[in-house]
Design a protein around this motif. Structure first.
Motif, mmCIF file in Angstrom:
data_model
loop_
_atom_site.group_PDB
_atom_site.id
_atom_site.type_symbol
_atom_site.label_atom_id
_atom_site.label_comp_id
_atom_site.label_asym_id
_atom_site.label_seq_id
_atom_site.Cartn_x
_atom_site.Cartn_y
_atom_site.Cartn_z
ATOM 1 N N LEU A 175 -32.616 72.882 59.546
ATOM 2 C CA LEU A 175 -31.702 72.109 58.721
ATOM 3 C C LEU A 175 -31.881 72.757 57.385
ATOM 4 C CD1 LEU A 175 -32.419 68.465 59.638
ATOM 5 C CD2 LEU A 175 -30.203 69.618 60.049
ATOM 6 N N LYS A 176 -32.290 73.975 57.191
ATOM 7 C CA LYS A 176 -32.526 74.804 56.101
ATOM 8 C C LYS A 176 -31.104 75.208 55.441
ATOM 9 C CE LYS A 176 -36.377 77.570 57.950
ATOM 10 N NZ LYS A 176 -36.818 78.680 57.766
ATOM 11 N N GLU A 177 -31.092 75.478 54.268
ATOM 12 C CA GLU A 177 -30.111 75.907 53.506
ATOM 13 C C GLU A 177 -29.984 77.439 53.796
ATOM 14 O OE1 GLU A 177 -30.443 75.104 49.422
ATOM 15 O OE2 GLU A 177 -29.934 73.078 49.711
ATOM 16 N N ASP A 178 -31.237 78.160 53.895
ATOM 17 C CA ASP A 178 -31.145 79.738 53.949
ATOM 18 C C ASP A 178 -32.304 79.745 54.777
ATOM 19 O OD1 ASP A 178 -30.512 82.053 51.579
ATOM 20 O OD2 ASP A 178 -32.121 82.253 53.080
ATOM 21 N N ALA A 179 -32.199 80.981 55.568
ATOM 22 C CA ALA A 179 -33.308 81.448 56.395
ATOM 23 C C ALA A 179 -34.466 81.886 55.765
ATOM 24 C CB ALA A 179 -32.861 82.732 57.429
ATOM 25 N N LEU A 180 -34.668 81.936 54.562
ATOM 26 C CA LEU A 180 -36.042 82.383 54.143
ATOM 27 C C LEU A 180 -36.696 81.143 53.474
ATOM 28 C CD1 LEU A 180 -34.973 85.344 51.747
ATOM 29 C CD2 LEU A 180 -36.156 85.447 53.642
ATOM 30 N N ASP A 181 -36.139 80.043 53.425
ATOM 31 C CA ASP A 181 -36.681 78.779 52.924
ATOM 32 C C ASP A 181 -38.146 78.721 53.782
ATOM 33 O OD1 ASP A 181 -34.680 78.934 51.244
ATOM 34 O OD2 ASP A 181 -33.585 77.227 51.759
ATOM 35 N N PHE A 182 -38.904 77.834 53.214
ATOM 36 C CA PHE A 182 -40.160 77.656 53.928
ATOM 37 C C PHE A 182 -40.563 76.239 53.784
ATOM 38 C CE2 PHE A 182 -41.581 79.399 49.972
ATOM 39 C CZ PHE A 182 -42.429 78.785 49.620
ATOM 40 N N VAL A 183 -41.115 75.692 54.694
ATOM 41 C CA VAL A 183 -41.729 74.376 54.783
ATOM 42 C C VAL A 183 -42.880 73.787 53.835
ATOM 43 C CG1 VAL A 183 -42.580 72.350 56.193
ATOM 44 C CG2 VAL A 183 -40.874 73.937 57.203
ATOM 45 N N LEU A 184 -42.563 72.646 52.997
ATOM 46 C CA LEU A 184 -43.378 71.981 52.228
ATOM 47 C C LEU A 184 -43.845 70.962 52.772
ATOM 48 C CD1 LEU A 184 -41.540 72.371 48.715
ATOM 49 C CD2 LEU A 184 -43.411 73.934 49.710
ATOM 50 N N TRP A 185 -43.194 69.971 53.585
ATOM 51 C CA TRP A 185 -43.353 68.879 54.173
ATOM 52 C C TRP A 185 -42.651 68.693 55.309
ATOM 53 C CZ3 TRP A 185 -47.231 65.535 52.855
ATOM 54 C CH2 TRP A 185 -47.318 64.302 53.651
ATOM 55 N N LYS A 186 -43.368 68.502 56.576
ATOM 56 C CA LYS A 186 -42.743 68.079 57.766
ATOM 57 C C LYS A 186 -42.955 66.757 58.281
ATOM 58 C CE LYS A 186 -46.158 71.357 59.720
ATOM 59 N NZ LYS A 186 -46.497 72.540 60.197
ATOM 60 N N PRO A 187 -41.936 66.277 59.104
ATOM 61 C CA PRO A 187 -42.174 64.981 59.859
ATOM 62 C C PRO A 187 -43.097 65.074 60.852
ATOM 63 C CG PRO A 187 -39.676 65.888 60.073
ATOM 64 C CD PRO A 187 -40.596 66.914 59.589
ATOM 65 N N LYS A 188 -43.520 63.958 60.959
ATOM 66 C CA LYS A 188 -44.572 63.528 61.997
ATOM 67 C C LYS A 188 -44.165 63.843 63.630
ATOM 68 C CE LYS A 188 -44.270 58.825 62.633
ATOM 69 N NZ LYS A 188 -44.893 57.252 62.694
ATOM 70 N N LYS A 189 -44.982 64.249 64.338
ATOM 71 C CA LYS A 189 -44.590 64.142 65.653
ATOM 72 C C LYS A 189 -45.623 63.018 66.577
ATOM 73 C CE LYS A 189 -43.361 68.916 66.397
ATOM 74 N NZ LYS A 189 -44.319 69.965 66.247
#
Ligand code: AMP
Ligand code: ZN
Length: 468
Positions: A175-189
């Motif tokens: 769901l990124k706006e741009d392919a270069l954007d990187f993750v700061l926080w990610k949902p739990k699995k």
């Protein structure tokens, strides 16, 4: 003192942010296994940088983290049917044992990522507020890479080239706006450790950890940020983007990166499976040899691990330690007299090797040349120390050698301290010998312990012992 700055691709004079102080951050290992000797290279190299800075009179605040939340840790925990926390705690302990064996000084602070989550949530919140980050529909928070104008300044990459590289790898479902954007926080699995946040229950991305721990323990502007060269991109590039966007000041003045430790000219890594752990090496060699081997090359040159080079390091180290033992031996029976004129002159001469050592280290920590200067000093000692010399002279020579070896983290005296458990065993053996009326053996054990500085006292309550 000059050091090579990856940021400017030049050797630069070191000028600290704050006079007399060095604020230094070294990215630490992800703790899901024993560290391999590739991981040991940055540890040894930057510990030596720190020691040299201290030798030069700087007050060094040295921070190095443990990444204790990560996919690899979680997978290992699942494999073993235990928790991520148990895995990371276990390997932090093992890592510290290896570090101690390599004579790596503990950092001023060794922060753990899992203990700093609040700070991470705060920095992510600030980045969102400033428009540098955004939460996606599933609760993932991304960094808006293109918004950071200096992106690519450390790795000397052009953002449009990076974009081109990403064009083909459009990952569906992201769901990124741009392919270069990187993750700061990610949902739990399911089954993973998680923390509550304004965006979703989840956990931080890897890059934000270091930005936050560096800020908390060293401040917004630090002197040196360091790690292996594989961290330049994307890890350190992303750290810069996060920290500079959030804090509004230059993150780190100098960026230092060590080259790889290779095996058959390939990077030693867990994923390639071509690695030796520090623990494995310690079964064959004293870890002092490993340290000496690492420092025998310049930290920015690739270094190939081989049995031949380890043997050479072992012999070199022995030459130094033997020279030190030689002086210590002479010292015991040396006369406590004034230094002779000749001795004063010789000490002056020996100072030249210390100067040579400094010149090498001032030139971007050239430990290879620094070690050559130590060998020259050893040669000088072997030809200029004898039973005729005064104690003062021998002391001064020894101190000079020890000072240089301390900077390299090389120990001159073998650790002969006898462990408590060993003492207890010997005492038990002595008691058994006495019971069997084998007094010769009992006395032998008492003398052996005495030699090691352990005094025994037979009391009504049993045998008591103390160190002399
Ligand atoms: P990691 O646990 O993979 O994040 O690595 C911890 C540190 O070891 C980082 O600074 C890496 O750059 C460094 N490192 C990993 N492999 C090597 C290698 N073969 N040679 C030198 N440094 C390495
Ligand atoms: Zn880092």
């Amino acid at each position: 003192m000059k050091l090579y700055n990856t940021l400017t691709r030049r050797k630069e004079e070191f000028v600290p942010v704050e006079e007399g102080k060095v604020k230094m951050y070294v990215c630490g290992p992800t703790v899901y296994n024993y560290i391999h000797i590739g991981n040991a290279r940055p540890m040894i190299v930057f510990d030596t940088v720190r020691r040299y800075m201290e030798y030069k009179g700087y007050d060094v605040n040295f921070v190095s983290n443990f990444t204790d939340v990560d996919d690899k840790i979680i997978n290992k925990a699942i494999e073993e049917g235990t928790t991520a926390e148990e895995v990371s705690q276990r390997f932090i302990k093992e890592c510290k044992i290896d570090m101690d064996g390599m004579n790596i000084n503990p950092a001023t602070t060794h922060p753990l990522a899992t203990q700093e989550i609040d700070g991470m949530i705060e920095m992510i919140g600030k980045l969102i507020e400033k428009g540098y980050a955004y939460p996606a529909a599933d609760g993932t928070v991304y960094y808006r890479t293109r918004k950071f104008k200096d992106y690519g300044k450390l790795s000397h990459k052009n953002i449009d080239d990076l974009q081109a590289g990403h064009r083909d790898i459009k990952v569906t479902g992201e769901l990124k706006e741009d392919a270069l954007d990187f993750v700061l926080w990610k949902p739990k699995k399911e089954g993973e450790p998680y923390w509550e946040s304004p965006w979703c229950d989840g956990r931080p991305g890897w890059h934000i950890e270091c930005s936050v721990m560096s800020k908390k323990y060293l401040g917004d502007e630090i002197d040196i940020h360091a790690g292996g060269e594989d961290l330049i991109f994307p890890h350190h590039e992303n750290e810069i983007a996060q920290s500079e966007a959030a804090n509004g000041v230059e993150f780190s003045k100098y960026w230092m990166h060590n080259a790889f430790l290779n095996i058959d000219n390939k990077k030693m890594s867990k994923s390639l499976g071509n690695f030796f752990t520090v623990r494995e090496v310690s079964e064959k060699y004293d870890l002092q040899v490993l340290r000496f081997f690492m420092l025998s090359a310049h930290y920015r040159s690739p270094l190939n691990f081989s049995a031949d080079l380890m043997e050479a390091a072992k012999n070199g180290l022995e030459r130094i330690v033997t020279a030190a033992e030689h002086i210590l031996h002479l010292q015991k029976s040396a006369a406590e007299e004034e230094l002779t004129e000749e001795e004063k002159k010789a000490l002056e001469e020996s100072k030249l090797y210390q100067d040579k050592f400094e010149t090498a280290m001032d030139d971007d920590f050239n430990t290879a040349d620094g070690i050559s200067a130590v060998f020259e000093l050893v040669k000088f000692i072997n030809t200029h120390a004898s039973a005729e010399n005064t104690k003062g002279y021998l002391n001064a020579l020894y101190d000079r050698l020890k000072t240089l070896c301390d900077v390299l983290g090389i120990l001159l005296e073998k650790e002969e301290e006898i462990l408590d458990a060993e003492i207890e065993n010997l005492i038990a053996e002595r008691q058994a010998a006495r019971k069997e009326k084998n007094f010769a053996r009992a006395d032998e054990i008492r003398d052996l312990l005495l030699e090691k500085g352990i005094i025994l006292k037979d009391t009504r309550e049993g045998v008591q012992w103390k160190r002399a």
